[in-house]
Design an enzyme around this catalytic site. Structure first.
Site, PDB file in Angstrom:
ATOM      1  N   CYS A   7      38.035  15.409  50.092  1.00  0.00           N
ATOM      2  CA  CYS A   7      37.079  15.169  48.903  1.00  0.00           C
ATOM      3  C   CYS A   7      38.127  15.113  47.645  1.00  0.00           C
ATOM      4  O   CYS A   7      39.419  14.543  48.136  1.00  0.00           O
ATOM      5  CB  CYS A   7      36.044  16.384  48.717  1.00  0.00           C
ATOM      6  SG  CYS A   7      36.931  17.874  48.308  1.00  0.00           S
ATOM      7  N   ARG A  13      33.727  20.530  48.057  1.00  0.00           N
ATOM      8  CA  ARG A  13      33.021  20.029  49.242  1.00  0.00           C
ATOM      9  C   ARG A  13      33.763  19.904  50.462  1.00  0.00           C
ATOM     10  O   ARG A  13      33.279  20.343  51.399  1.00  0.00           O
ATOM     11  CB  ARG A  13      32.665  18.491  48.786  1.00  0.00           C
ATOM     12  CG  ARG A  13      31.747  18.699  47.515  1.00  0.00           C
ATOM     13  CD  ARG A  13      31.597  17.171  46.836  1.00  0.00           C
ATOM     14  NE  ARG A  13      32.781  16.813  46.305  1.00  0.00           N
ATOM     15  CZ  ARG A  13      33.049  15.606  45.847  1.00  0.00           C
ATOM     16  NH1 ARG A  13      32.232  14.595  45.850  1.00  0.00           N
ATOM     17  NH2 ARG A  13      34.202  15.428  45.165  1.00  0.00           N
ATOM     18  N   ASP A 123      29.521  15.658  43.522  1.00  0.00           N
ATOM     19  CA  ASP A 123      30.694  16.664  43.325  1.00  0.00           C
ATOM     20  C   ASP A 123      30.070  18.027  42.397  1.00  0.00           C
ATOM     21  O   ASP A 123      29.522  17.657  41.465  1.00  0.00           O
ATOM     22  CB  ASP A 123      31.862  16.008  42.385  1.00  0.00           C
ATOM     23  CG  ASP A 123      33.088  16.934  42.364  1.00  0.00           C
ATOM     24  OD1 ASP A 123      32.879  18.265  42.417  1.00  0.00           O
ATOM     25  OD2 ASP A 123      34.165  16.366  41.800  1.00  0.00           O
TER      26      ASP A 123
HETATM   27  P1  4NP Z   1      35.850  18.740  45.411  1.00  0.00           P
HETATM   28  O1  4NP Z   1      35.672  19.062  43.557  1.00  0.00           O
HETATM   29  O2  4NP Z   1      36.349  17.229  45.116  1.00  0.00           O
HETATM   30  O3  4NP Z   1      34.440  19.012  45.696  1.00  0.00           O
HETATM   31  O4  4NP Z   1      36.826  19.769  45.445  1.00  0.00           O
HETATM   32  C1  4NP Z   1      36.546  18.878  42.595  1.00  0.00           C
HETATM   33  C2  4NP Z   1      37.401  20.111  42.264  1.00  0.00           C
HETATM   34  C3  4NP Z   1      38.242  19.966  41.278  1.00  0.00           C
HETATM   35  C4  4NP Z   1      38.490  18.750  40.753  1.00  0.00           C
HETATM   36  C5  4NP Z   1      37.756  17.626  41.030  1.00  0.00           C
HETATM   37  C6  4NP Z   1      36.630  17.768  41.947  1.00  0.00           C
HETATM   38  N1  4NP Z   1      39.445  18.677  39.881  1.00  0.00           N
HETATM   39  O5  4NP Z   1      39.801  17.529  39.231  1.00  0.00           O
HETATM   40  O6  4NP Z   1      40.181  19.491  39.288  1.00  0.00           O
END
Ligand code: 4NP
Length: 155
Positions: A7, A13, A123
């Site tokens: 992800c 995720r 997300d």
């Molecule tokens: P993930 O969610 O891709 O599902 O882990 C996110 C967590 C943090 C960030 C972006 C997406 N971030 O930019 O910090």
């Protein structure tokens, strides 16, 4: 079979997907391995988001020991299947591929349920806990099918 879940942050995720896949490996006694990775360096080395840890714990899976890491080019060699959550992740992985051949290992995780439709796992990072519950529901259904296909040797 070595599977990588990808992800953006590797704190929401894909750690959930890794934890669910690990639980299915144990449930079906599969000879498979799973890991996860991301593309956003801000959380590198961090444990999964507390909301992800909480929702997964409610479903009986402890993901608190996982640590965020970045996707690397060698992951194309190390893994047999690379599952992404959304089109941003797909394009990020594609940007690291040395050849179109390497992209044959890459697919959207929900395509196992809905072939070729490229439906994203939204997300949940900027929303509430219900987004994490939704992510769990989508991922559990998809990864159950990954596991069943592995038991049948069709994946
Ligand atoms: P993930 O969610 O891709 O599902 O882990 C996110 C967590 C943090 C960030 C972006 C997406 N971030 O930019 O910090």
């Amino acid at each position: 079979m070595k599977i990588l879940m990808v992800c953006l942050g590797n704190i929401c995720r894909s750690p959930m997907a890794e934890g669910i896949m690990q639980a299915k490996i144990e449930k079906y006694k599969l000879s498979a391995e799973v890991d996860s990775a991301g593309f956003e360096p801000f959380h590198t080395g961090d444990a999964p988001d507390q909301r992800a840890v909480k929702v997964m714990k409610m479903h009986g899976i402890d993901i608190s020991a996982q640590r965020s890491r970045l996707f690397r080019k060698s992951d194309f060699d190390r893994f047999d299947r690379i599952y992404v959550m959304d089109s941003g992740n797909f394009n990020d992985v594609k940007s690291m591929a040395a050849s179109p051949d390497q992209m044959k290992k890459v697919d959207y995780i929900l395509n196992i349920l809905h072939p070729n439709s490229n439906i994203p796992v939204p997300d949940p990072y900027y929303g509430g806990e219900e987004g994490f519950e939704k992510a769990h529901q989508l991922l559990d259904a998809a990864i159950e099918l990954v596991a069943v296909e592995l038991t049948k040797g069709v994946l």
